[in-house]
Design a protein around this motif. Sequence first.
Motif, PDB file in Angstrom:
ATOM      1  N   UNK A  81       5.695  15.504  -9.606  1.00  0.00           N
ATOM      2  CA  UNK A  81       4.890  15.242 -10.786  1.00  0.00           C
ATOM      3  C   UNK A  81       4.747  13.770 -11.119  1.00  0.00           C
ATOM      4  N   UNK A  82       5.539  12.924 -10.484  1.00  0.00           N
ATOM      5  CA  UNK A  82       5.394  11.485 -10.707  1.00  0.00           C
ATOM      6  C   UNK A  82       4.180  10.952  -9.967  1.00  0.00           C
ATOM      7  N   UNK A  83       3.517   9.975 -10.566  1.00  0.00           N
ATOM      8  CA  UNK A  83       2.387   9.304  -9.923  1.00  0.00           C
ATOM      9  C   UNK A  83       2.779   7.862  -9.644  1.00  0.00           C
ATOM     10  N   UNK A  84       2.500   7.399  -8.432  1.00  0.00           N
ATOM     11  CA  UNK A  84       2.801   6.022  -8.037  1.00  0.00           C
ATOM     12  C   UNK A  84       1.620   5.426  -7.293  1.00  0.00           C
ATOM     13  N   UNK A  85       1.609   4.107  -7.204  1.00  0.00           N
ATOM     14  CA  UNK A  85       0.647   3.445  -6.331  1.00  0.00           C
ATOM     15  C   UNK A  85       1.259   3.298  -4.941  1.00  0.00           C
ATOM     16  N   UNK A  86       0.403   3.189  -3.955  1.00  0.00           N
ATOM     17  CA  UNK A  86       0.785   2.931  -2.563  1.00  0.00           C
ATOM     18  C   UNK A  86      -0.041   1.733  -2.136  1.00  0.00           C
ATOM     19  N   UNK A  87       0.567   0.514  -2.185  1.00  0.00           N
ATOM     20  CA  UNK A  87      -0.243  -0.694  -2.040  1.00  0.00           C
ATOM     21  C   UNK A  87       0.406  -1.819  -1.243  1.00  0.00           C
ATOM     22  N   UNK A  88       0.660  -1.604   0.042  1.00  0.00           N
ATOM     23  CA  UNK A  88       1.118  -2.728   0.855  1.00  0.00           C
ATOM     24  C   UNK A  88       0.017  -3.777   0.991  1.00  0.00           C
ATOM     25  N   UNK A  89       0.406  -4.979   1.351  1.00  0.00           N
ATOM     26  CA  UNK A  89      -0.587  -6.045   1.484  1.00  0.00           C
ATOM     27  C   UNK A  89      -0.137  -7.127   2.432  1.00  0.00           C
ATOM     28  N   UNK A  90      -1.016  -8.098   2.624  1.00  0.00           N
ATOM     29  CA  UNK A  90      -0.692  -9.292   3.401  1.00  0.00           C
ATOM     30  C   UNK A  90      -1.538 -10.437   2.830  1.00  0.00           C
ATOM     31  N   UNK A 111      -5.098  -6.030   0.730  1.00  0.00           N
ATOM     32  CA  UNK A 111      -4.297  -4.986   0.098  1.00  0.00           C
ATOM     33  C   UNK A 111      -5.099  -3.688   0.139  1.00  0.00           C
ATOM     34  N   UNK A 112      -4.408  -2.589   0.408  1.00  0.00           N
ATOM     35  CA  UNK A 112      -5.030  -1.262   0.373  1.00  0.00           C
ATOM     36  C   UNK A 112      -4.200  -0.435  -0.592  1.00  0.00           C
ATOM     37  N   UNK A 113      -4.832   0.002  -1.678  1.00  0.00           N
ATOM     38  CA  UNK A 113      -4.086   0.712  -2.713  1.00  0.00           C
ATOM     39  C   UNK A 113      -4.761   2.016  -3.099  1.00  0.00           C
ATOM     40  N   UNK A 114      -4.006   3.087  -3.005  1.00  0.00           N
ATOM     41  CA  UNK A 114      -4.360   4.387  -3.565  1.00  0.00           C
ATOM     42  C   UNK A 114      -3.229   4.832  -4.481  1.00  0.00           C
ATOM     43  N   UNK A 115      -3.518   5.731  -5.390  1.00  0.00           N
ATOM     44  CA  UNK A 115      -2.468   6.383  -6.165  1.00  0.00           C
ATOM     45  C   UNK A 115      -2.082   7.682  -5.478  1.00  0.00           C
ATOM     46  N   UNK A 116      -0.798   8.013  -5.571  1.00  0.00           N
ATOM     47  CA  UNK A 116      -0.279   9.230  -4.940  1.00  0.00           C
ATOM     48  C   UNK A 116       0.554  10.009  -5.951  1.00  0.00           C
ATOM     49  N   UNK A 117       0.577  11.313  -5.760  1.00  0.00           N
ATOM     50  CA  UNK A 117       1.334  12.230  -6.607  1.00  0.00           C
ATOM     51  C   UNK A 117       2.495  12.793  -5.800  1.00  0.00           C
ATOM     52  N   UNK A 118       3.697  12.773  -6.366  1.00  0.00           N
ATOM     53  CA  UNK A 118       4.847  13.387  -5.691  1.00  0.00           C
ATOM     54  C   UNK A 118       4.728  14.902  -5.815  1.00  0.00           C
ATOM     55  N   UNK A 119       4.732  15.582  -4.663  1.00  0.00           N
ATOM     56  CA  UNK A 119       4.550  17.040  -4.636  1.00  0.00           C
ATOM     57  C   UNK A 119       5.646  17.689  -3.796  1.00  0.00           C
ATOM     58  N   UNK A 120       5.830  18.966  -4.028  1.00  0.00           N
ATOM     59  CA  UNK A 120       6.730  19.763  -3.191  1.00  0.00           C
ATOM     60  C   UNK A 120       6.146  19.832  -1.788  1.00  0.00           C
ATOM     61  N   UNK A 121       6.968  19.608  -0.766  1.00  0.00           N
ATOM     62  CA  UNK A 121       6.477  19.616   0.616  1.00  0.00           C
ATOM     63  C   UNK A 121       7.488  20.342   1.509  1.00  0.00           C
TER      64      UNK A 121
END
Length: 597
Positions: free
Chosen positions: A501-510, A519-529
Amino acid sequence: MSSYADRLKALREQLKADKLDGFVVPLTDEHMSEYVGSYAQRLAWLTGFEGSAGSAVVLPQEAAIFVDGRYTLQVRQQVDGKDWSYQSVPETSVADWLTEHAPEGARIGYDPWLHSRDWVKKATEALAARGAELVAVEQNPIDKVWSDRPEASKAHLAAHPEKYTGRSSADKRHEIADWLEKQGADAAVLSALDSIAWAFNVRGEDVARTPVALAFALVRSDGTADLYVNPEKISAEVQQHLGNGVRLHDRNAFESALGELRGRTVAVDPERAVAAIFEALDRAGAKIIPVRDPTILAKAIKNPVEIAGQKSAQERDGAAISRFLRWVEEEAPKGDVDELKASDHLEALRREDPELRDLSFDSISGAGPNGAIVHYRSSEKTNRKLEMNSIYLIDSGGQYLDGTTDITRTVVIGEPTAEMRDRFTRVLKGHIAVATAIFPKGTRGSQLDSFARRPLWEAGLDYAHGTGHGVGSFLSVHEGPQRISPVGSAQSGGDEPLRQGMILSNEPGYYKTGEYGIRIENLVLVVDHPVVGAEKETLGFETLTFAPIERRLIAKETLSPEELAWLNDYHAQVVEKIGPRLTGDDLAWLEEACAPI
């Protein structure tokens, strides 16, 4: 005052009048906020620094400004090195610097409404080693010399309906009451503005880009609460929304209310409550339980209504981004597009959405070398054209009633060099590594951070910021406690376990100083996997952000088959989710930009 040098001189004269030998200037407010209202922008007024994290120390003969790696370039552009020495955090802390530079026997002032209790303790100990002392001021000396300091916002609060929050304020307050009972406490202090906004289902306009209102709160063990906010900010509608369980008081009455808690047990967050709150409770004879604000984790774990709203907001936002990327591709080569024109055009596209209330932060619109400044903010002075055969980075987001967005895309104008393609592809590989990560429950963001960095590390490269931050639900674009960052970095919180249920960004860069940023940034949701045959419960990420990734910057030959499959599947989802929101040439462009490679 006409110059920053004049302001520094005026502050030194005021410190002399106040019998102080120095003063510490943080970039925060009475709520320990990251983003603050114009009335609290003391660091920017004094130094010219416009970043979102930093602090300064002024002594009679020298002054220093402290920033982390995100602002290494920016601080040198905005702050005069003749007057200020540049200090890097966390390598050098304010306390460390004072230990070396404070005059023996000095009286160093601080505003107890702008620092944490822990900071006060460390700074006091550091100064004691010099035979110096830390002195709390009754009035901030900067406020005495800042003649045209803006007033605090008087904007009205707004009720945030349950169709967006998924839970009533009464339900949230009773959950806090249950928590207080377990803690053996009578009340909890809420001083973080986003905590108050979340707990009471209200939003405000007191801080640019963050929909919060200036207020303090005490939530009681019976589920009732006292909200301290200036009366002119409360409409009849909001008063009705808050209900009989919330007693309203003037914001200025908060400190005296703390003084009435003698004999009571009060939960206070040492990380989010300023030292002055602890001092007022100590004077009152209250028993303090130093514990994390009870809203923090509940706010970070989004409920189904908030998740659905976020997904809807992301799709609408992605349509605006896609239209913008098409516009950049077609217009930039003509030579008439600059950073400000580009960010203004993107904002105009976003504002076509009636659910948008604001941007989620000032857009980072960086052309060429300006893109290498991690938290760059374009101005008339620094504005650059998007030139041929160069890279353009745009990091931006929107505050929608149903969700907060944050996305970065990097595009090439003209033809990229082999080095540009190599660096971009390494960043993309790191992004994919995080997006596809599967990890046991209890995993912390710090454990995932190196996933994003490995492709860069293999070439002796890195980036000086965290890989991901939490994101609120029509709240702060930077929301804790979760992070994806190295433990001990300036962006703290990397050791918080990630939860469904937590939401985070995923944004590595150079970032290549003086040339370009990626930089490439998307938001991601923590889900059951679930994993077949697994011996532990496992989690993963669901990507929430959908917009094309610049294919002309990808060195396809260096992608693994799995990485290429992820990229093509992601682009297929972009067309599926964003395509229905576009028509005509915009839709045709999207389909071409997302074609498999």
